[in-house]
Design an enzyme around this catalytic site. Structure first.
Site, PDB file in Angstrom:
ATOM      1  N   GLU A 121      15.301  16.556 -19.674  1.00 17.99           N
ATOM      2  CA  GLU A 121      15.853  15.999 -18.427  1.00 17.99           C
ATOM      3  C   GLU A 121      15.958  17.104 -17.395  1.00 17.99           C
ATOM      4  O   GLU A 121      16.191  18.250 -17.753  1.00 17.99           O
ATOM      5  CB  GLU A 121      17.276  15.456 -18.682  1.00 17.99           C
ATOM      6  CG  GLU A 121      17.373  14.453 -19.798  1.00 17.99           C
ATOM      7  CD  GLU A 121      18.790  14.404 -20.394  1.00 17.99           C
ATOM      8  OE1 GLU A 121      19.765  14.733 -19.703  1.00 17.99           O
ATOM      9  OE2 GLU A 121      18.893  14.040 -21.577  1.00 17.99           O
ATOM     10  N   LYS A 123      17.875  19.336 -14.701  1.00 12.90           N
ATOM     11  CA  LYS A 123      19.284  19.682 -14.534  1.00 12.90           C
ATOM     12  C   LYS A 123      19.605  19.589 -13.045  1.00 12.90           C
ATOM     13  O   LYS A 123      19.303  20.494 -12.258  1.00 12.90           O
ATOM     14  CB  LYS A 123      19.552  21.093 -15.059  1.00 12.90           C
ATOM     15  CG  LYS A 123      21.024  21.461 -15.067  1.00 12.90           C
ATOM     16  CD  LYS A 123      21.231  22.768 -15.823  1.00 12.90           C
ATOM     17  CE  LYS A 123      22.692  23.117 -15.976  1.00 12.90           C
ATOM     18  NZ  LYS A 123      23.381  23.363 -14.724  1.00 12.90           N
ATOM     19  N   ASP A 125      21.499  19.609  -9.582  1.00  9.10           N
ATOM     20  CA  ASP A 125      22.503  20.538  -9.086  1.00  9.10           C
ATOM     21  C   ASP A 125      23.522  19.780  -8.242  1.00  9.10           C
ATOM     22  O   ASP A 125      23.388  19.652  -7.037  1.00  9.10           O
ATOM     23  CB  ASP A 125      21.811  21.626  -8.266  1.00  9.10           C
ATOM     24  CG  ASP A 125      22.644  22.880  -8.215  1.00  9.10           C
ATOM     25  OD1 ASP A 125      23.699  22.908  -8.883  1.00  9.10           O
ATOM     26  OD2 ASP A 125      22.249  23.822  -7.515  1.00  9.10           O
ATOM     27  N   TYR A 233      23.406  11.328 -17.552  1.00  9.90           N
ATOM     28  CA  TYR A 233      22.705  12.087 -18.583  1.00  9.90           C
ATOM     29  C   TYR A 233      23.370  12.033 -19.962  1.00  9.90           C
ATOM     30  O   TYR A 233      22.910  12.664 -20.896  1.00  9.90           O
ATOM     31  CB  TYR A 233      22.501  13.542 -18.161  1.00  9.90           C
ATOM     32  CG  TYR A 233      23.744  14.269 -17.731  1.00  9.90           C
ATOM     33  CD1 TYR A 233      24.758  14.557 -18.628  1.00  9.90           C
ATOM     34  CD2 TYR A 233      23.893  14.687 -16.402  1.00  9.90           C
ATOM     35  CE1 TYR A 233      25.899  15.227 -18.237  1.00  9.90           C
ATOM     36  CE2 TYR A 233      25.031  15.359 -15.998  1.00  9.90           C
ATOM     37  CZ  TYR A 233      26.036  15.628 -16.919  1.00  9.90           C
ATOM     38  OH  TYR A 233      27.156  16.279 -16.524  1.00  9.90           O
ATOM     39  N   LYS A 321      16.949  27.553 -17.350  1.00 11.53           N
ATOM     40  CA  LYS A 321      17.155  27.682 -15.901  1.00 11.53           C
ATOM     41  C   LYS A 321      15.894  28.098 -15.144  1.00 11.53           C
ATOM     42  O   LYS A 321      15.034  28.804 -15.677  1.00 11.53           O
ATOM     43  CB  LYS A 321      18.255  28.726 -15.635  1.00 11.53           C
ATOM     44  CG  LYS A 321      19.583  28.407 -16.281  1.00 11.53           C
ATOM     45  CD  LYS A 321      20.336  27.327 -15.540  1.00 11.53           C
ATOM     46  CE  LYS A 321      21.067  27.825 -14.374  1.00 11.53           C
ATOM     47  NZ  LYS A 321      22.463  28.043 -14.463  1.00 11.53           N
ATOM     48  N   CYS A 415      10.689  38.013  28.236  1.00  6.38           N
ATOM     49  CA  CYS A 415       9.871  37.539  27.125  1.00  6.38           C
ATOM     50  C   CYS A 415       9.262  38.735  26.390  1.00  6.38           C
ATOM     51  O   CYS A 415       8.657  39.607  27.023  1.00  6.38           O
ATOM     52  CB  CYS A 415       8.765  36.633  27.663  1.00  6.38           C
ATOM     53  SG  CYS A 415       7.522  36.237  26.432  1.00  6.38           S
ATOM     54  N   CYS A 418       5.240  38.548  27.216  1.00  8.07           N
ATOM     55  CA  CYS A 418       4.637  38.701  28.549  1.00  8.07           C
ATOM     56  C   CYS A 418       5.584  39.324  29.569  1.00  8.07           C
ATOM     57  O   CYS A 418       5.170  39.620  30.690  1.00  8.07           O
ATOM     58  CB  CYS A 418       4.140  37.354  29.053  1.00  8.07           C
ATOM     59  SG  CYS A 418       5.472  36.256  29.537  1.00  8.07           S
ATOM     60  N   CYS A 445      10.737  31.118  27.749  1.00  3.76           N
ATOM     61  CA  CYS A 445      10.017  32.074  28.594  1.00  3.76           C
ATOM     62  C   CYS A 445       9.387  31.266  29.716  1.00  3.76           C
ATOM     63  O   CYS A 445       8.708  30.270  29.462  1.00  3.76           O
ATOM     64  CB  CYS A 445       8.928  32.760  27.770  1.00  3.76           C
ATOM     65  SG  CYS A 445       7.577  33.403  28.762  1.00  3.76           S
ATOM     66  N   CYS A 451       1.692  33.520  29.750  1.00  2.00           N
ATOM     67  CA  CYS A 451       2.219  34.231  28.580  1.00  2.00           C
ATOM     68  C   CYS A 451       1.232  34.051  27.422  1.00  2.00           C
ATOM     69  O   CYS A 451       0.921  32.926  27.042  1.00  2.00           O
ATOM     70  CB  CYS A 451       3.587  33.661  28.215  1.00  2.00           C
ATOM     71  SG  CYS A 451       4.229  34.265  26.639  1.00  2.00           S
TER      72      CYS A 451
HETATM   73  S1  IVH Z   1      24.538  17.733 -20.532  1.00  2.00           S
HETATM   74  C1  IVH Z   1      27.403  18.520 -23.771  1.00  2.00           C
HETATM   75  N1  IVH Z   1      22.529  17.091 -18.982  1.00  2.00           N
HETATM   76  O1  IVH Z   1      25.099  20.945 -16.014  1.00  2.00           O
HETATM   77  C2  IVH Z   1      26.395  18.455 -22.695  1.00  2.00           C
HETATM   78  N2  IVH Z   1      24.278  18.394 -18.065  1.00  2.00           N
HETATM   79  O2  IVH Z   1      26.282  23.401 -17.602  1.00  2.00           O
HETATM   80  C3  IVH Z   1      26.965  18.552 -21.330  1.00  2.00           C
HETATM   81  N3  IVH Z   1      23.989  18.907 -15.683  1.00  2.00           N
HETATM   82  O3  IVH Z   1      28.478  20.240 -16.219  1.00  2.00           O
HETATM   83  C4  IVH Z   1      26.083  18.423 -20.193  1.00  2.00           C
HETATM   84  N4  IVH Z   1      22.096  17.842 -15.419  1.00  2.00           N
HETATM   85  O4  IVH Z   1      27.181  18.881 -14.583  1.00  2.00           O
HETATM   86  C5  IVH Z   1      23.694  17.734 -19.076  1.00  2.00           C
HETATM   87  N5  IVH Z   1      20.702  16.410 -17.716  1.00  2.00           N
HETATM   88  C6  IVH Z   1      21.870  17.052 -17.817  1.00  2.00           C
HETATM   89  C7  IVH Z   1      22.449  17.699 -16.702  1.00  2.00           C
HETATM   90  C8  IVH Z   1      23.656  18.383 -16.874  1.00  2.00           C
HETATM   91  C9  IVH Z   1      23.023  18.556 -14.818  1.00  2.00           C
HETATM   92  C10 IVH Z   1      25.174  19.734 -15.359  1.00  2.00           C
HETATM   93  C11 IVH Z   1      26.451  19.086 -15.761  1.00  2.00           C
HETATM   94  C12 IVH Z   1      27.177  20.073 -16.617  1.00  2.00           C
HETATM   95  C13 IVH Z   1      26.391  21.339 -16.416  1.00  2.00           C
HETATM   96  C14 IVH Z   1      26.297  22.042 -17.750  1.00  2.00           C
END
Ligand code: IVH
Length: 788
Positions: A121, A123, A125, A233, A321, A415, A418, A445, A451
């Site tokens: 999945e 992650k 933000d 998730y 990451k 400018c 020119c 300008c 120019c």
């Molecule tokens: S699983 C026990 N899945 O990342 C598992 N977290 O550092 C707990 N996050 O606080 C989290 N996408 O806010 C999981 N596909 C994903 C995620 C996800 C974003 C965030 C979540 C969590 C932090 C974990």
């Protein structure tokens, strides 16, 4: 030892301060990457000196404190976080530990062997949120807080559009706590910041902060107005297991209406996971939202249970990451660049820094209002963000790190290219019958085509595909032409000779001839293309088309007074002034004259559009004069009472006071306004121009006949051979038709070339007339329009 103890204290203090700004104020002052570095430095020092670890060290805690203003929620199942992998080897080590934990056999000699299945999945933000459903109804929403206790944000989560208040279908457990990320798309974030800047409100440094700041609002109306989204998730407490696997569980939740990531995938073994990481990594900047990595989870739920948890992170999941999208660096200098329309824009020169895998040494600062909003000074430490395909941006200043010798950013008076004067643009706004002029954010300008920077950009724009469409003249060649003095205006392109072109870098005999032919072939543009090609500030293709279609001739376009231009659809006073002052400029007039003298013949010129003729009324004119205290209805009443402009101008006090439909203050104002000869003459000039353009007040009552294809919607599909689709579209639009991208019951006619597919099928199905290209050309001919 003493140094380590000292450094540990420093780091704790700094991290505590960052934590407070991040979790409580939603206003971090450093990017995550910097926070992570400090955090890891502290972790490493504490590992070296375990005797110095204290329970209140930031390394011993998970996250933020609950904001007291919200009620508290205890998480029955703690909300955990994830361990991180930064390198491929970290992920392989994770996979090995999973295999060990599950007691699966390693690979055999033939490369086969047990491969663990993982759900993959993105992650997202944003911020972690728990949603509790009882009997299929949303009963509570909570933030993560410190993992054990969060904030009750039930009212706020209900305002998130894609959070279902009731589950769909059937089969859901009586108690179902879904967990996921609340986030903001990049587009939503940009819109929100633009709107906040407009009203002088708080802007956010990135979509994550914007999401956090929007969700933790005591006034849920504010939350409701923010573009938040939810993506699930995982699960918290649940009275029954929806499915035996992570992927199966998420898909089941989806069937109940809970949003999950469209990027969810199942991987067999660690190599599959790495392939997923690389694939998402490549597409990362193209996704509509920020992600900071991907998450891998052991797919089988029983296996997850067997693997269990470490202190605060599961043994069965890991975050892999990506490089951070935000970094800290130093602002070395601010330089000013001159664009096509002369706008002098500040550009940040940075100490090179790697952001999301790319070295960044320049970033945009947009304009001086933005510089003021950021409060940025040369020498500052700034946060740079690189997201999507946009140019890196300076998001925030770390004021705590401002050096003593920091210098303010000053707009140059001359400018940089020119040497002409640089002036601040003015904004003209009109409200309640008053025109107000205020200072704009843009500096310009005044050198125009004198120019070199503007000239180069102007020519690049002039020859571009949607303008004059001269092929074979790239940016580098344009720069050479200007630098060598061969071209001093777009008109000079038409006097270029073979010997001059063949001398340029990258031009041989064939390509020189080709370029000269392309230039010669461009001599019959439509009026709209020509206007667009001139590069008038704020006049894009659409406005150029409106000008061409409404006014019908270059002469009228060049002469139109700003007030007259504002009769046209979508042209406001500001743009009207830009257009007028462009054509008033002596240099621009010369260029246009030269272009015509050198053989340019504008096509599709004709009469004034009937809609435009009909839109002019005496009341409308009086309204446009902006007589203080006289609004639209007052202007209309004046027109009805006096019938002609001259009668209004010369109305005496007796006539005015006897009149109905205008208050005393307005009457006084009308008298004072026309007592000023400048005002009276300006009004007369506008009226004269409207008449010269073929309009008269009586036309108000005339039926709008419009252009021959007004009100019709056409669709072009398949490939056209004689003319490009762009040209066909231009021609149809010049006849008043709208050109749409898809066929519906509202479509009037479809032009279908070879290769036409579903649109043609749909047209046939709906019984909509279809023309092939020849028939289309014949039809254009009926309206006096040539195919070429
Ligand atoms: S699983 C026990 N899945 O990342 C598992 N977290 O550092 C707990 N996050 O606080 C989290 N996408 O806010 C999981 N596909 C994903 C995620 C996800 C974003 C965030 C979540 C969590 C932090 C974990």
């Amino acid at each position: 030892m003493k140094d380590s103890a000292q450094r540990i204290l420093e780091l704790r203090n700094e991290l505590d301060a960052h934590n407070y700004r991040y979790y409580v104020l939603d206003e971090p002052s450093v990017p995550d990457a910097e926070y992570d570095r400090l955090f890891r430095e502290l972790q490493a020092l504490e590992a070296e000196h375990p005797e110095l670890v204290t329970p209140d060290s930031p390394t011993q805690r998970v996250g933020g404190e609950a904001l007291s203003a919200f009620g508290e929620v205890r998480h029955e199942v703690p909300m955990l976080s994830l361990g991180n992998a930064f390198e491929e080897d970290d992920l392989r080590a994770f996979d090995r530990s999973v295999q060990n934990g599950l007691g699966v056999q390693g690979g055999d000699l033939f490369g086969g062997g047990a491969e663990v299945e993982y759900s993959c999945e993105p992650k997202l933000d944003g911020l972690a949120v728990s949603l509790l459903y009882r009997d299929g109804k949303l009963v509570r929403g909570a933030t993560r807080g410190d993992g054990t206790t969060g904030e009750d944000i039930s009212v706020n989560v209900r305002t998130i559009r894609n959070v279902p208040l009731k589950l769909q279908g059937s089969g859901w457990p009586d108690v179902l706590e879904v967990r996921g990320e609340v986030y903001m798309s990049r587009a939503g974030f940009e819109r929100l910041n633009a709107a906040q800047a407009e009203i002088g409100g708080k802007t956010f440094a990135n979509p994550r902060n914007a999401a956090a700041g929007s969700l933790r609002q005591l006034d849920s109306k504010i939350t409701a107005s923010r573009p938040l989204e939810f993506c699930c998730y995982g699960l918290g407490q649940h009275s029954a297991e929806p499915a035996p696997t992570q992927v199966g569980m998420l898909q089941r939740l989806k069937s109940w209406g809970i949003p999950i990531s469209p990027e969810l995938k199942l991987a067999k073994g660690v190599e599959d996971c790495l392939a997923y990481y690389r694939d998402i990594g490549e597409r990362r900047m193209g996704l509509p939202y920020d992600i900071d990595g991907v998450v891998f989870k052991v797919n089988n739920i029983e296996d997850q249970q067997q693997l269990g948890f470490r202190a605060r992170t599961p043994h069965w999941a890991i975050a892999h990451k990506f490089p951070a999208m935000e970094e800290l660096t130093e602002l070395l200098d601010v330089e000013f660049q001159v664009g096509r329309t002369g706008a002098v824009t500040p550009v940040a020169r940075l100490k090179p820094v790697k952001v999301a895998g790319v070295t960044v040494s320049n970033a945009t600062l947009h304009n001086m209002d933005e510089v003021a909003r950021l409060g940025v000074m040369i020498g500052d430490t700034v946060i740079i963000r690189r997201a999507g395909d946009v140019i890196p941006q300076v998001m925030q200043v770390v004021t705590e790190r401002r050096p003593e010798n920091a210098r303010p950013v000053a707009v140059p008076e001359q400018c940089p290219v020119c040497g002409s004067a640089v002036e601040r643009t003015q904004l003209i706004k009109r409200s309640k019958g008053r025109e107000t002029v205020s200072e704009g954010a843009v500096y310009r300008c005044v050198g125009r085509l004198a120019c070199a920077a503007q000239l180069k950009q102007a020519i690049i724009h002039f020859v571009s595909r949607r303008a004059m469409d001269i092929e074979g003249l790239g940016e580098k060649s344009v720069e050479q032409l200007v630098d060598e003095g061969l071209v001093g205006s777009p008109a000079d392109l038409y006097t270029l000779e073979f010997d001059q072109v063949v001398g340029l870098e990258g031009f041989a005999e064939v390509s020189s001839n080709k370029l000269l032919k392309a230039i010669a072939d461009s001599k019959r543009p439509s009026l709209a293309r020509f206007i667009y090609a001139l590069g008038i500030p704020d006049v894009g293709e659409e406005t150029a088309k409106v000008l061409a279609r409404s006014l019908g001739s270059l002469e009228r376009v060049t002469q139109a007074l700003p007030e007259v231009l504002t009769y046209l659809p979508d042209i406001g006073l500001e743009v009207a002034h830009e257009i007028h002052s462009f054509f008033e400029d002596a240099h621009n007039q010369t260029v246009i004259r030269h272009l015509l003298e050198r053989g340019l013949e504008l096509q599709d010129q004709g009469e004034l559009a009937a809609e435009f003729a009909a839109s002019t009324t005496l009341g409308g004119l009086l309204d446009k004069l902006n007589i203080p205290f006289v609004a639209a209805t007052g202007a209309k009443n004046l027109a009805e009472r006096f019938k002609t402009l001259e009668a209004v101008i010369t109305a005496d006090w007796l006539d005015l006071s006897a009149m109905k439909g205008l208050n005393e203050k307005a009457k006084q104002s009308v008298r004072e306004f026309f007592a000023n000869a400048d005002n009276a003459n300006r009004a007369r000039a506008i009226e004269t121009q409207l008449r010269d353009f073929g309009m008269h007040w009586e036309s108000e009552k005339k039926v709008v006949e419009g252009l021959p294809l007004a009100g019709q919607t056409w669709v072009l599909t398949g490939s056209l051979e004689v003319m490009s689709r762009d040209v066909a579209k231009d021609k149809l639009e010049s006849l008043g038709a709208k050109v749409a991208g898809s066929v519906s019951a509202k479509t009037t006619c479809v032009v279908a070339g070879p290769g036409a597919g579903s649109k043609l099928a749909k047209a046939t199905e709906l019984n909509i007339p279809v023309l092939d290209e020849q028939a289309f050309i014949a039809r254009l001919g009926d309206y006096g329009i040539a195919a070429e």
